[in-house]
Scaffold this active site. Structure first.
Site, PDB file in Angstrom:
ATOM      1  N   GLU A 165     -10.538   1.049 -10.305  1.00  0.00           N
ATOM      2  CA  GLU A 165     -11.446   0.879  -9.362  1.00  0.00           C
ATOM      3  C   GLU A 165     -12.668   1.639  -9.622  1.00  0.00           C
ATOM      4  OE1 GLU A 165     -10.682   0.382  -5.006  1.00  0.00           O
ATOM      5  OE2 GLU A 165     -12.657   0.688  -4.656  1.00  0.00           O
TER       6      GLU A 165
ATOM      7  N   SER B  29       0.579  -1.065  -0.054  1.00  0.00           N
ATOM      8  CA  SER B  29      -0.010  -0.002   0.051  1.00  0.00           C
ATOM      9  C   SER B  29       1.028   1.439  -0.089  1.00  0.00           C
ATOM     10  CB  SER B  29      -0.877   0.279   1.373  1.00  0.00           C
ATOM     11  OG  SER B  29       0.024   0.224   2.424  1.00  0.00           O
TER      12      SER B  29
ATOM     13  N   ASP C  55      -0.663  -1.364  -4.125  1.00  0.00           N
ATOM     14  CA  ASP C  55      -1.939  -1.316  -4.022  1.00  0.00           C
ATOM     15  C   ASP C  55      -2.698   0.102  -3.502  1.00  0.00           C
ATOM     16  OD1 ASP C  55      -4.400  -2.554  -3.116  1.00  0.00           O
ATOM     17  OD2 ASP C  55      -3.823  -2.940  -0.970  1.00  0.00           O
TER      18      ASP C  55
ATOM     19  N   ASN D 128      -8.071  -9.419  -2.166  1.00  0.00           N
ATOM     20  CA  ASN D 128      -7.019  -8.648  -1.548  1.00  0.00           C
ATOM     21  C   ASN D 128      -7.481  -8.916  -0.078  1.00  0.00           C
ATOM     22  OD1 ASN D 128      -6.220  -7.720  -3.795  1.00  0.00           O
ATOM     23  ND2 ASN D 128      -6.405  -5.542  -3.087  1.00  0.00           N
TER      24      ASN D 128
END
Ligand code: G3H
Ligand code: 13P
Ligand code: ZN
Length: 326
Positions: A150, A56, A98, A270
């Protein structure tokens, strides 16, 4: 710039094509340190599935972009040696950013050898999301790096953003989004959420398989990604609370529902919070039972062992990508 090919990483193209064909999902496991990284590779080697190693933005800042790719490279050499010893096939690995939240961060990750990036423009309006995602795709594809976009917003906390409520993906938008941006995979919001407190006690929400199916109809054989899919193992939560922690009412997604979703074009699931609670339970138990312990190799070594068990189970029982070796 060192490209991911020089490190021996793979982009997600072939991995997802295989997952689509065989109706399973691959793990997108987040990591923040060496023990987690080693545990992920060791578990996936045992279950013989590819893996997407995820970092991340906060993890990228915590470890440092350059250290990450070199550490993953080193861990992969160890994994290959282990594979030879165990007469197993070495596994393929993608190194993925991520929830990348800016063009600059995605470029930085690609220059540091990441083979895949997510640009999460889901908090912007549709037009802005398309614009930003397309900009990242244009840069990434020059280097054969795959991109995840997304649509829709998950409830819960992720990096610096938190959302109160789910905004489900609108199936009528997905075709246009994928066509306009050129993304290689799409994360959608179908009722999962980030973190260890996904629902209130007594609530039994379901993954909206109807939305998933509607998306599948529009995109046909296109890799879908599910975020926020930890199941929050209750034995770990019990241990945490028993040994001095305070995580009452930590609840995750029903494993059977993730299993069902993994049979659809969902190619990656995830998981981050399950690792966090497994690690915390392990450390709390060790310290409670061995209060004299102060060697990190002792308590983090135990963490690593407990993580391997959790990942092996997840690969086989929930994602369906892992095989049980005799
Ligand atoms: O989806 C989000 C991940 O769980 C990342 O969490 O920003 O605390 O590393 P983090
Ligand atoms: P969890 O919080 O459910 O583990 O989700 C992690 C995730 O979506 C990382 O992108
Ligand atoms: Zn996520």
């Amino acid at each position: 710039m060192t490209t991911y090919k020089q490190f021996g990483f793979q982009n997600t193209k072939k991995m997802y094509a295989e997952a689509l064909k065989k109706n399973y999902a691959l793990p997108g496991y987040n990591f923040n340190n060496m023990e987690q990284l080693q545990a992920i590779l060791s578990a996936c080697l045992q279950t013989q599935n590819s893996v997407v190693l995820q970092v991340s933005r906060k993890a990228y800042e915590y470890m440092g972009g350059e250290l990450i790719s070199h550490m993953v490279y080193g861990a992969m050499q160890e994994m290959k040696a282990q594979a030879k010893k165990m007469k197993l096939k070495p596994i393929t690995v993608a190194l993925h950013l991520d929830h990348g939240d800016s063009y600059e961060l995605c470029v930085s990750a690609i220059k540091n050898g990441f083979s895949s990036v997510m640009i999460d423009g889901s908090h912007f309006d549709y037009k802005e999301n398309v614009k930003l995602t397309k900009k990242v795709v244009n840069f990434a594809h020059k280097y054969n790096v795959t991109v995840e976009g997304e649509l829709g917003v998950l409830a819960g906390v992720e990096d610096y953003v938190s959302a109160e409520e789910n905004i489900y993906t609108r199936p009528e938008e997905v075709e246009n989004f994928v066509g306009k941006t050129g993304v290689d995979s799409l994360a959608i919001a179908v009722g999962t959420s980030h973190g260890a407190y996904k629902f209130k006690p007594g609530q039994h929400p379901k993954i909206r398989l109807d939305i998933l199916r509607a998306v599948e109809k529009k995109l046909k054989n296109f890799p879908i990604v599910l975020h926020g899919s930890s199941s929050i193992p209750q034995d770990a939560i019990k241990k945490i609370n028993q040994y001095g922690g305070k995580m009452p009412d930590a609840i995750g997604i029903d494993k059977r529902q993730v299993r069902e979703a993994a049979k659809t074009p969902v190619c990656k699931v995830n998981i981050d919070s399950d690792s966090r609670v497994t690690m915390t339970a392990s450390i709390r138990e060790t310290f409670a039972k061995s209060p004299e312990a102060f060697d990190p190799r002792f308590y983090l070594g135990k963490v690593r062992e407990d993580l391997v068990k959790m990942y092996v189970k997840k690969n086989i029982e929930v994602l369906g990508c892992g095989i049980k070796l005799k």
